[in-house]
Design a protein around this motif. Structure first.
Motif, mmCIF file in Angstrom:
data_model
loop_
_atom_site.group_PDB
_atom_site.id
_atom_site.type_symbol
_atom_site.label_atom_id
_atom_site.label_comp_id
_atom_site.label_asym_id
_atom_site.label_seq_id
_atom_site.Cartn_x
_atom_site.Cartn_y
_atom_site.Cartn_z
ATOM 1 N N GLU A 109 14.475 2.474 3.049
ATOM 2 C CA GLU A 109 13.820 0.915 2.608
ATOM 3 C C GLU A 109 12.705 0.436 3.442
ATOM 4 O O GLU A 109 12.565 -0.551 3.728
ATOM 5 N N GLN A 110 11.837 1.425 3.860
ATOM 6 C CA GLN A 110 10.510 0.970 4.368
ATOM 7 C C GLN A 110 9.497 0.861 3.413
ATOM 8 O O GLN A 110 9.556 1.386 2.458
ATOM 9 N N ALA A 111 8.405 0.263 3.691
ATOM 10 C CA ALA A 111 7.467 0.090 2.719
ATOM 11 C C ALA A 111 6.385 1.078 3.046
ATOM 12 O O ALA A 111 6.060 1.601 4.092
ATOM 13 N N MET A 112 6.056 1.650 1.769
ATOM 14 C CA MET A 112 4.770 2.700 1.703
ATOM 15 C C MET A 112 3.595 2.092 1.382
ATOM 16 O O MET A 112 3.859 1.490 0.255
ATOM 17 N N PRO A 113 2.608 1.934 2.469
ATOM 18 C CA PRO A 113 1.306 1.299 1.856
ATOM 19 C C PRO A 113 0.783 2.112 0.611
ATOM 20 O O PRO A 113 0.679 3.234 0.786
ATOM 21 N N GLY A 114 0.069 1.418 -0.096
ATOM 22 C CA GLY A 114 -0.732 2.134 -1.292
ATOM 23 C C GLY A 114 -2.270 2.565 -0.445
ATOM 24 O O GLY A 114 -2.714 1.902 0.301
ATOM 25 N N LEU A 115 -2.678 3.967 -1.143
ATOM 26 C CA LEU A 115 -3.807 4.296 -0.722
ATOM 27 C C LEU A 115 -4.949 3.905 -1.784
ATOM 28 O O LEU A 115 -5.481 4.878 -2.348
ATOM 29 N N LYS A 116 -5.513 2.675 -1.705
ATOM 30 C CA LYS A 116 -6.237 2.121 -2.898
ATOM 31 C C LYS A 116 -7.927 2.862 -2.872
ATOM 32 O O LYS A 116 -8.162 2.912 -3.884
ATOM 33 N N ASN A 117 -8.141 3.434 -1.902
ATOM 34 C CA ASN A 117 -9.330 3.927 -1.816
ATOM 35 C C ASN A 117 -9.656 5.242 -2.033
ATOM 36 O O ASN A 117 -10.595 5.813 -2.470
ATOM 37 N N LEU A 118 -8.308 5.936 -2.403
ATOM 38 C CA LEU A 118 -8.300 7.219 -3.030
ATOM 39 C C LEU A 118 -8.954 7.408 -4.417
ATOM 40 O O LEU A 118 -8.531 6.784 -5.188
ATOM 41 N N SER A 119 -9.806 8.295 -4.507
ATOM 42 C CA SER A 119 -10.420 8.555 -5.903
ATOM 43 C C SER A 119 -9.273 9.068 -6.844
ATOM 44 O O SER A 119 -8.279 9.924 -6.380
ATOM 45 N N ASN A 120 -9.522 9.108 -8.098
ATOM 46 C CA ASN A 120 -8.583 9.812 -8.967
ATOM 47 C C ASN A 120 -8.596 11.443 -8.839
ATOM 48 O O ASN A 120 -7.465 12.178 -8.914
ATOM 49 N N LEU A 121 -9.869 12.145 -8.387
ATOM 50 C CA LEU A 121 -9.799 13.459 -8.014
ATOM 51 C C LEU A 121 -8.974 13.788 -6.732
ATOM 52 O O LEU A 121 -8.164 14.674 -6.882
ATOM 53 N N GLU A 122 -8.965 12.811 -5.626
ATOM 54 C CA GLU A 122 -8.410 13.190 -4.547
ATOM 55 C C GLU A 122 -6.953 13.128 -4.840
ATOM 56 O O GLU A 122 -5.991 13.717 -4.249
ATOM 57 N N ILE A 123 -6.418 11.978 -5.569
ATOM 58 C CA ILE A 123 -5.083 11.926 -6.008
ATOM 59 C C ILE A 123 -4.512 13.189 -6.688
ATOM 60 O O ILE A 123 -3.372 13.490 -6.518
ATOM 61 N N ALA A 124 -5.540 13.616 -7.826
ATOM 62 C CA ALA A 124 -4.949 14.954 -8.401
ATOM 63 C C ALA A 124 -4.836 15.978 -7.265
ATOM 64 O O ALA A 124 -3.716 16.705 -7.538
ATOM 65 N N GLU A 125 -5.733 16.135 -6.392
ATOM 66 C CA GLU A 125 -5.538 17.242 -5.535
ATOM 67 C C GLU A 125 -4.377 17.090 -4.650
ATOM 68 O O GLU A 125 -3.552 18.193 -4.378
#
Ligand code: HEC
Length: 154
Positions: A109-125
């Motif tokens: 139950e800890q919060a995970m921060p979002g990584l808003k600056n990642l590009s879609n390609l980086e998220i795919a990788e």
């Protein structure tokens, strides 16, 4: 009857050449079996990039071996939660996650921060990497899948 030595050497030579030209990589797994050579090359690139991004953005909490950290950070390796839903994973990488969740029978139950600056390609990788490491064999997570998932998340 013995084959002449030169013939054997020739065979070895041919096998070596074939191996060198082949595009199979250390990253191949069950899911990538049907991929074309070009796809396998691309998959290998995603895995290498994904590992490096994972090291930068995820391993502090989830650890290099994907085992997580005690009761604070849930494991990704063999995580029933993660493996159950790829789109949910893509969303939580971008947007973060809060509230209680259960991973392999243990609640976190800890919060995970979002990584808003990642590009879609980086998220795919990254997603390709975590779904094809630690014994997972899920195959490619393509940029189009990431785009689609991100359109659908809350
Ligand atoms: C600051 C620490 C932190 C970082 C950095 C972080 N996470 Fe998390 N992650 C968490 C926590 C805490 C949870 C549980 C959230 C909850 O309980 O609601 C979580 C949950 C998850 C889950 C769902 C639960 C599971 O174990 O299957 C996935 C998948 C996940 N993270 C992947 C990633 C990936 C991939 C990255 C890097 C892009 C990343 N996380 C970066 C802390 C982190």
């Amino acid at each position: 009857m013995h084959q002449p030595l030169v013939f054997r050497l020739l065979l070895i030579f041919i096998v070596l050449i074939l191996n060198a030209c082949g595009t199979s990589t250390e990253f191949d797994n069950q899911a990538t079996e049907g991929y074309s050579n070009a796809e396998k090359q691309k998959f290998a690139k995603y895995m290498i990039q994904g590992k490096s991004l994972y090291t930068t953005y995820c391993s502090n909490c989830h650890q290099t071996d994907g085992e997580g950290l005690g009761k604070l950070y849930p494991p990704l390796a063999q995580s029933d939660y993660m493996l159950a839903d790829k789109e949910r994973t893509i969303c939580l990488i971008k947007k973060g996650l809060t509230g209680e969740i259960e991973v392999n029978g243990i609640s976190y139950e800890q919060a995970m921060p979002g990584l808003k600056n990642l590009s879609n390609l980086e998220i795919a990788e990254i997603t390709t990497y975590v779904y094809n490491s630690w014994g997972h064999e899920t195959g490619f997570v393509r940029v189009e899948e990431v785009e689609k998932a991100l359109r659908n998340c809350e």
